[in-house]
Design an enzyme around this catalytic site. Sequence first.
Site, PDB file in Angstrom:
ATOM      1  N   TYR A 188       0.847  -1.207   0.000  1.00 18.57           N
ATOM      2  CA  TYR A 188       0.000   0.000   0.000  1.00 18.57           C
ATOM      3  C   TYR A 188       0.877   1.251   0.000  1.00 18.57           C
ATOM      4  O   TYR A 188       0.602   2.209  -0.722  1.00 18.57           O
ATOM      5  CB  TYR A 188      -0.932   0.005   1.215  1.00 18.57           C
ATOM      6  N   PHE A 199      -9.302  20.628 -24.650  1.00 18.73           N
ATOM      7  CA  PHE A 199      -9.622  19.208 -24.665  1.00 18.73           C
ATOM      8  C   PHE A 199     -10.778  19.004 -23.694  1.00 18.73           C
ATOM      9  O   PHE A 199     -10.866  19.687 -22.673  1.00 18.73           O
ATOM     10  CB  PHE A 199      -8.416  18.311 -24.319  1.00 18.73           C
ATOM     11  N   THR A 200     -11.643  18.059 -24.023  1.00 21.19           N
ATOM     12  CA  THR A 200     -12.920  17.884 -23.304  1.00 21.19           C
ATOM     13  C   THR A 200     -12.739  17.813 -21.780  1.00 21.19           C
ATOM     14  O   THR A 200     -13.285  18.634 -21.043  1.00 21.19           O
ATOM     15  CB  THR A 200     -13.626  16.621 -23.816  1.00 21.19           C
ATOM     16  N   ASP A 218       0.059  19.706 -21.418  1.00 23.96           N
ATOM     17  CA  ASP A 218      -0.626  18.425 -21.489  1.00 23.96           C
ATOM     18  C   ASP A 218       0.303  17.600 -22.383  1.00 23.96           C
ATOM     19  O   ASP A 218       0.306  17.742 -23.606  1.00 23.96           O
ATOM     20  CB  ASP A 218      -2.020  18.564 -22.094  1.00 23.96           C
ATOM     21  N   LYS A 276      -1.806   6.773 -23.750  1.00 23.94           N
ATOM     22  CA  LYS A 276      -1.440   7.073 -25.144  1.00 23.94           C
ATOM     23  C   LYS A 276       0.042   6.731 -25.357  1.00 23.94           C
ATOM     24  O   LYS A 276       0.403   5.566 -25.372  1.00 23.94           O
ATOM     25  CB  LYS A 276      -1.741   8.534 -25.460  1.00 23.94           C
ATOM     26  N   ARG A 302     -15.702  14.326 -33.302  1.00 23.63           N
ATOM     27  CA  ARG A 302     -15.010  15.394 -32.609  1.00 23.63           C
ATOM     28  C   ARG A 302     -15.478  16.688 -33.259  1.00 23.63           C
ATOM     29  O   ARG A 302     -14.800  17.304 -34.080  1.00 23.63           O
ATOM     30  CB  ARG A 302     -13.484  15.253 -32.698  1.00 23.63           C
ATOM     31  N   PHE A 309     -20.790  13.881 -25.043  1.00 21.88           N
ATOM     32  CA  PHE A 309     -20.507  12.959 -26.154  1.00 21.88           C
ATOM     33  C   PHE A 309     -20.393  11.511 -25.694  1.00 21.88           C
ATOM     34  O   PHE A 309     -20.666  10.593 -26.462  1.00 21.88           O
ATOM     35  CB  PHE A 309     -19.212  13.380 -26.876  1.00 21.88           C
TER      36      PHE A 309
HETATM   37  N1  F0G Z   1      -5.502  15.135 -22.579  1.00 24.84           N
HETATM   38  C1  F0G Z   1      -5.585  14.721 -23.846  1.00 24.84           C
HETATM   39  C2  F0G Z   1      -4.893  15.496 -24.896  1.00 24.84           C
HETATM   40  C3  F0G Z   1      -6.320  13.570 -24.161  1.00 24.84           C
HETATM   41  O1  F0G Z   1      -6.385  13.179 -25.437  1.00 24.84           O
HETATM   42  C4  F0G Z   1      -6.962  12.857 -23.137  1.00 24.84           C
HETATM   43  C5  F0G Z   1      -7.756  11.686 -23.423  1.00 24.84           C
HETATM   44  C6  F0G Z   1      -6.857  13.329 -21.821  1.00 24.84           C
HETATM   45  C7  F0G Z   1      -6.100  14.467 -21.588  1.00 24.84           C
HETATM   46  C8  F0G Z   1      -7.547  12.651 -20.674  1.00 24.84           C
HETATM   47  O2  F0G Z   1      -6.903  11.505 -20.329  1.00 24.84           O
HETATM   48  O3  F0G Z   1      -8.588   9.702 -20.785  1.00 24.84           O
HETATM   49  O4  F0G Z   1      -6.528   9.269 -19.418  1.00 24.84           O
HETATM   50  O5  F0G Z   1      -8.368  10.643 -18.512  1.00 24.84           O
HETATM   51  N2  F0G Z   1      -8.137  11.411 -24.579  1.00 24.84           N
HETATM   52  C9  F0G Z   1      -8.869  10.224 -24.984  1.00 24.84           C
HETATM   53  C10 F0G Z   1      -9.160  10.310 -26.441  1.00 24.84           C
HETATM   54  C11 F0G Z   1     -10.069   9.889 -24.150  1.00 24.84           C
HETATM   55  O6  F0G Z   1      -9.826   9.396 -26.949  1.00 24.84           O
HETATM   56  O7  F0G Z   1      -8.718  11.256 -27.105  1.00 24.84           O
HETATM   57  P1  F0G Z   1      -7.640  10.212 -19.733  1.00 24.84           P
END
Ligand code: F0G
Length: 468
Positions: free
Chosen positions: A81, A133-134, A224, A267, A392, A459
């Site tokens: 842990y 980014f979303t 990022d 990624k 997108r 989405f």
């Molecule tokens: N920043 C970027 C540029 C991303 O593309 C993503 C995730 C995140 C942050 C968030 O990271 O999913 O590990 O919490 N992108 C995915 C996509 C979901 O399909 O583009 P996460």
Amino acid sequence: MTTSDVESTRRRSWAEPYRIKMVESITMTTREHREAAIADAGWNTFLLRAEDVYIDLLTDSGTNAMSDRQWGAMMMGDEAYAGSKSYYHLEAAMRDVYGYPELIPTHQGRGAEHILSQILIKPGDVVPGNMYFTTTRFHQERAGGTFVDVIIDEAHDPASLHPFKGNVDLKKFQSVIDEFGAERVPYISVETNVNLAGGQPVSMANLRATYDLCRQNGIYLMLDATRALENAWFIQQREAGYAAKSVREILLEICSLSDGATVSSKKDNLVNIGGFLALRDGELARKARGLLVAFEGLHTYGGMSGRDMEALAQGMREMVESDEHVHARVGQVEYLGNKLIDAEIPIVLPIGGHGVFLDARAILPHVAQEDLPAQALAAALYVDSGVRSMERGVVSAGRDPHTGENHLPKLELVRLTVPRRVYTQAHMDVVAESVIEVYEQRASIGGLRFTYEPDDLRFFLARFEPIG
Ligand code: F0G
């Protein structure tokens, strides 16, 4: 290398620097089956069952194939842990590969974004960024901040051939500082290889100039760095002075021009789950750890198991071991993109690092943006061949939290995202053939409307029906 070695390398194609040791079956379905499946999924490709998908290009996130060395490392996971050996392996790898002193491990990227937003943003603050980014914008807004887009105009034009469409427009950034005052701008969020612009890189020169402006104004620059490796590759290929540097060196230089980074390790880092926040400042890291223990887990595991951290440490080292990995990765995306360019399909140019982005506005000019052309195109592609892609465009962009109006992004795209080390060139051929087929039938594709619209990150879970 001798001159003749170099000459012969130039005549040769790239190929993957690995061979396949284990395979996984995928299902082929009939058109009838896919028509029923997309209706069950409310015309949202996120709601399809994976077993109904033939080639899954929904995302490059968490869909990586791991290596034998990563699977081997997982057996060595220390599940203590507190103070797990695996944490220290990960910390050492992150310091070597990214160069930041402080590691805050999280379950995935958005966990890191949540913590960063909470420690730095006060209500009323403004957070500039090179396109949104979303999940990043969601956490900034949830902390009381307002996101302001400061990416260069070329990023919003799918046809612009600018080699660094991810660049920050320094004039736009300066005018945010002038308008709100530097004290209301805690940090600028600079995304490497900007996802929603089509996987487009930031140049080193632009990053350096942005960092200079930040330091003059006491503003942090937070990367990022989710796809910073792919950005490093484009710098090596396109920016003067970098051709002889390895992607490993370029990645370290990118990170040296920032105060910290959030990373989704799903990624570049070649794993299926994980992420981290990295920082330079020890005091900020202490604040972050205070929240980490409440929201993610103890500071030596965040949201990850010991074996996850071992796989991640190995994945990080592997991605920069030789430039051939990223060459083959981006090479495969370019292979698919070039097939579509040859067929005169409108896509975002230049071809991006993690996927090919179809220009849904240009493909479906008869569908108004309110009628969700990219969502409709993604559904049509699935019905044609079982290839799963992602919207997108206006659906992903969501609504302005203050006015409730739809954000209407200039880019209305369908993303064909290529998982790392998973598919072959033959799979890419099948994808290209299906896109061409759907393009030929485009006049028969109509718009969609919401039947269920969630309040946040709509989405993911929204449902739709065809109009008329
Ligand atoms: N920043 C970027 C540029 C991303 O593309 C993503 C995730 C995140 C942050 C968030 O990271 O999913 O590990 O919490 N992108 C995915 C996509 C979901 O399909 O583009 P996460």
